[in-house]
Design a protein around this motif. Structure first.
Motif, mmCIF file in Angstrom:
data_model
loop_
_atom_site.group_PDB
_atom_site.id
_atom_site.type_symbol
_atom_site.label_atom_id
_atom_site.label_comp_id
_atom_site.label_asym_id
_atom_site.label_seq_id
_atom_site.Cartn_x
_atom_site.Cartn_y
_atom_site.Cartn_z
ATOM 1 N N THR A 219 -4.397 -20.589 4.925
ATOM 2 C CA THR A 219 -4.911 -19.342 5.504
ATOM 3 C C THR A 219 -4.512 -19.123 6.963
ATOM 4 O OG1 THR A 219 -6.779 -19.329 3.959
ATOM 5 C CG2 THR A 219 -7.010 -18.002 5.952
ATOM 6 N N PRO A 220 -4.582 -20.141 7.840
ATOM 7 C CA PRO A 220 -4.278 -19.910 9.260
ATOM 8 C C PRO A 220 -2.891 -19.356 9.550
ATOM 9 C CG PRO A 220 -5.430 -21.983 8.991
ATOM 10 C CD PRO A 220 -5.087 -21.501 7.613
ATOM 11 N N LYS A 283 -12.304 -15.688 2.973
ATOM 12 C CA LYS A 283 -11.727 -16.393 4.128
ATOM 13 C C LYS A 283 -10.554 -15.613 4.716
ATOM 14 C CE LYS A 283 -14.418 -20.017 3.686
ATOM 15 N NZ LYS A 283 -13.902 -21.294 3.175
ATOM 16 N N GLU A 286 -11.872 -12.586 6.597
ATOM 17 C CA GLU A 286 -12.469 -13.003 7.878
ATOM 18 C C GLU A 286 -11.390 -13.206 8.935
ATOM 19 O OE1 GLU A 286 -14.725 -16.495 7.016
ATOM 20 O OE2 GLU A 286 -16.195 -15.424 5.771
ATOM 21 N N LYS A 287 -10.221 -13.657 8.510
ATOM 22 C CA LYS A 287 -9.110 -13.863 9.444
ATOM 23 C C LYS A 287 -8.400 -12.549 9.778
ATOM 24 C CE LYS A 287 -4.827 -16.472 10.046
ATOM 25 N NZ LYS A 287 -3.928 -15.320 10.204
#
Length: 348
Positions: A219-220, A283, A286-287
């Motif tokens: 995800t990052p 997730k 949210e990012k």
């Protein structure tokens, strides 16, 4: 490996000593190459094993291994070598070995994990005995993952042409071929290396469901995600006993396994992947990751470009002595019967 046997002794104690009663408990070792908290283990294999244990009254006990004896592509051979009694794996990790079983891996075959998993099992149940692709093993379940997206760390895929010259990480042989046909350069890497590969520019993106992006910590590095309605591809997973381990079960134990396998495993997969994607997308939202939906025009173009894969699969099936078109048509019919978005409460 032969089934491991232990003795559970129940002693009745009273004023008079009674003979001990013994129950033969067979411990089934399940080979695993994923962490215990991955949804395949916690959401599919563990509930499956627990249901069988309860069905047999403790006659069978499943021990899911917590460390892998080899990489994912080695799992079927490890099963044949009796390294464990039950194994699971991805058919596409062994290119050319499970060609017939991989019918659901073809482009736009699986619109959701419910339909894909049900169709993969029902098609195998009808035709798979003739394939001869799993000799030495007894297959008890097949399932597919949820709809994959094109997840980009670098660049955006707003239209099909945007894939040209992009390096995309893929998990299986059929997916790699699809990316090539669509203009991308596929690279096959373990999912644990995907984030590093994209961070270093080795790959621009990855084909993966949202659940897997979150689970493998990718995800990052993701900046945009392109959805492809209809399901661009899927991977077919197998669950099987070593044949000798299967033969070592009693008739009642085999009946208990079969009761909770097949379509029951397909249903567990539908639940697990659907719920996993919900968590994964939370997730990503949210990012602030951008979600893009490929246009109907581009989807039609993708279907056209990928038609050769279907024709080649049918030709391979025919060369093996099977009616490829019949198998493919049956698989598609099963998809339509079990797809999650099927409208059934139509008001006339």
């Amino acid at each position: 490996m032969k089934i491991f046997t232990t003795w559970a002794v129940a002693a009745a104690l009273s004023a008079v000593t009674l003979p001990a009663l013994a129950q033969d408990t067979k411990t089934i070792r399940v080979g695993s190459w994923l962490p215990p908290h991955h949804l395949i283990v916690s959401g599919i294999l563990q509930p499956w094993a627990t249901a069988i244990e309860e069905e047999t009254g403790g006659s069978l006990k499943f021990e899911i291994m917590t460390s892998s004896l080899g990489p994912p592509p080695a799992q079927f051979d490890l099963l044949l070598d009796q390294a464990f009694d039950v194994g699971y794996g991805v058919s596409g990790h062994n290119a050319g070995r499970f060609t017939m079983t991989q019918v659901m891996d073809l482009p736009f075959m699986s619109p959701d994990p419910w339909a894909g998993s049900a169709a993969s099992w029902l098609t195998y149940e009808k035709f798979g005995a003739e394939y001869g692709e799993h000799e030495g093993a007894h297959v008890v379940g097949l399932f597919t993952h949820s709809n994959p997206n094109i997840n980009m760390a670098k660049g955006r895929v707003e239209k099909l042409d945007d894939l040209k010259d992009k390096t995309i990480r893929v998990g299986g042989n059929v997916t790699g071929r699809m990316m090539s046909e669509l203009g991308a350069s596929p690279v096959q890497l373990p999912p644990t290396e995907a984030q590093t590969a994209m961070s270093r520019g080795v790959a621009d993106g990855i084909t993966f469901p949202s659940e897997s992006i979150d689970f493998f910590g990718i995800t990052p590095v993701i900046s945009s995600i392109t959805r492809i309605p209809g399901g661009l591809y899927t991977d077919t997973f197998w669950v099987a006993f070593n044949q000798e381990s299967w033969s070592g079960l009693s008739d009642a134990e085999r009946a208990a396994v079969e009761k909770h396998s097949g379509m029951a495993i397909a249903l567990l997969a539908g639940f697990a992947w659907t719920n996993g994607d919900i968590v994964g997308e939370q997730k990503l939202n949210e990012k602030g990751v951008e979600f893009i939906v490929l246009s109907e025009e581009d989807i039609a173009a993708a279907r056209e470009k990928l038609k050769p894969l279907e024709a080649e699969w049918i030709a391979q099936a025919d060369d093996k002595g099977f009616d490829g078109q019949q198998i493919l048509t049956y698989a598609r019919d099963m998809v339509e019967n079990y797809r999650a978005d099927k409208q059934v409460n139509v008001v006339k």
